[in-house]
Design a protein around this motif. Structure first.
Motif, PDB file in Angstrom:
ATOM      1  N   TRP A   1       5.705   3.943   8.395  1.00  0.00           N
ATOM      2  CA  TRP A   1       6.694   4.389   7.414  1.00  0.00           C
ATOM      3  C   TRP A   1       7.534   3.200   6.935  1.00  0.00           C
ATOM      4  CZ3 TRP A   1      12.112   4.614   7.428  1.00  0.00           C
ATOM      5  CH2 TRP A   1      12.675   5.368   6.398  1.00  0.00           C
ATOM      6  N   ILE A   2       7.960   2.363   7.873  1.00  0.00           N
ATOM      7  CA  ILE A   2       8.754   1.182   7.515  1.00  0.00           C
ATOM      8  C   ILE A   2       7.924   0.224   6.659  1.00  0.00           C
ATOM      9  CG2 ILE A   2       9.872  -0.898   8.448  1.00  0.00           C
ATOM     10  CD1 ILE A   2      10.779   0.865  10.821  1.00  0.00           C
ATOM     11  N   ALA A   3       6.659   0.044   7.016  1.00  0.00           N
ATOM     12  CA  ALA A   3       5.794  -0.854   6.240  1.00  0.00           C
ATOM     13  C   ALA A   3       5.634  -0.364   4.816  1.00  0.00           C
ATOM     14  CB  ALA A   3       4.436  -0.979   6.921  1.00  0.00           C
ATOM     15  N   ARG A   4       5.526   0.935   4.624  1.00  0.00           N
ATOM     16  CA  ARG A   4       5.393   1.474   3.266  1.00  0.00           C
ATOM     17  C   ARG A   4       6.708   1.367   2.502  1.00  0.00           C
ATOM     18  NH1 ARG A   4       4.837   1.531  -1.210  1.00  0.00           N
ATOM     19  NH2 ARG A   4       4.600   3.363  -2.505  1.00  0.00           N
ATOM     20  N   LYS A   5       7.816   1.727   3.142  1.00  0.00           N
ATOM     21  CA  LYS A   5       9.115   1.686   2.468  1.00  0.00           C
ATOM     22  C   LYS A   5       9.538   0.257   2.125  1.00  0.00           C
ATOM     23  CE  LYS A   5      10.347   5.938   2.087  1.00  0.00           C
ATOM     24  NZ  LYS A   5      10.569   6.542   0.800  1.00  0.00           N
ATOM     25  N   SER A   6       9.135  -0.715   2.943  1.00  0.00           N
ATOM     26  CA  SER A   6       9.521  -2.107   2.688  1.00  0.00           C
ATOM     27  C   SER A   6       8.609  -2.777   1.675  1.00  0.00           C
ATOM     28  CB  SER A   6       9.508  -2.902   3.997  1.00  0.00           C
ATOM     29  OG  SER A   6       8.178  -3.041   4.468  1.00  0.00           O
ATOM     30  N   GLY A   7       7.513  -2.127   1.309  1.00  0.00           N
ATOM     31  CA  GLY A   7       6.600  -2.688   0.327  1.00  0.00           C
ATOM     32  C   GLY A   7       5.478  -3.507   0.941  1.00  0.00           C
ATOM     33  N   ALA A   8       5.425  -3.587   2.268  1.00  0.00           N
ATOM     34  CA  ALA A   8       4.346  -4.327   2.926  1.00  0.00           C
ATOM     35  C   ALA A   8       2.995  -3.647   2.695  1.00  0.00           C
ATOM     36  CB  ALA A   8       4.621  -4.466   4.423  1.00  0.00           C
ATOM     37  N   LEU A   9       3.017  -2.336   2.517  1.00  0.00           N
ATOM     38  CA  LEU A   9       1.811  -1.579   2.184  1.00  0.00           C
ATOM     39  C   LEU A   9       1.991  -0.981   0.799  1.00  0.00           C
ATOM     40  CD1 LEU A   9       1.170   0.326   5.534  1.00  0.00           C
ATOM     41  CD2 LEU A   9      -0.007  -1.705   4.692  1.00  0.00           C
TER      42      LEU A   9
END
Length: 155
Positions: free
Chosen positions: A19-27
């Motif tokens: 979830w953090i990876a998606r929200k931060s734009g990493a994914l």
């Protein structure tokens, strides 16, 4: 209690990390779809095949468990469906709510949780629950398509 929390904590930590990876734009925006495709078409079938290949037929044929699991899912589905329809929701919306309420997430979460909690002995019942769940979802999807097609031609 703390022991159980320590068992499930890594699974929910992985979910939080995604979830953090998606929200931060990493994914990117398609990452969820692609990871789901990886799990559904590659990882989950491999796990299911491994369980079936290493199980005895007596481990897989558990009519009491199959009946209890199926009946439990049906009761939750029917109860949710009746409640949502009685509160004024459209039947199709109520049916989706019923599926959501009764759907056992054995494929994505069940296998790692059961493996962590009870070990390999729990894999066969988890497999059975997954198969019952998939059959119910596929059957309801087939029924919904037929009902929707009949409804659109009648209009």
């Amino acid at each position: 209690m703390l022991n159980n929390l320590l068992i499930v904590l890594p699974i929910f930590a992985l979910i939080l990390t995604g979830w953090i990876a998606r929200k931060s734009g990493a994914l990117g925006p398609n990452a969820t779809r692609e990871v789901n495709r990886l799990v559904v078409y590659l990882a989950l079938p491999a796990v299911l095949f491994d369980i079936v290949a290493n199980a005895k037929m007596t481990d897989l044929w558990e009519p009491g468990f199959i009946a209890a699991f199926t009946f439990g899912c049906f009761i939750v589905f029917a109860g949710t469906l009746c409640w949502r329809v009685s509160t004024g929701h459209h039947l199709a919306d109520a049916a989706i709510d019923g599926l959501n309420a009764s759907y056992a997430n054995t494929g994505f979460v069940g296998f790692p949780l059961v493996l962590s909690l009870v070990g390999n002995i729990g894999m066969a019942p988890t497999l059975i629950a997954t198969i019952v769940t998939v059959c119910a979802v596929c059957h309801s999807n087939h029924f919904n398509r037929g009902w929707t097609a009949n409804r659109s031609t009648a209009a």
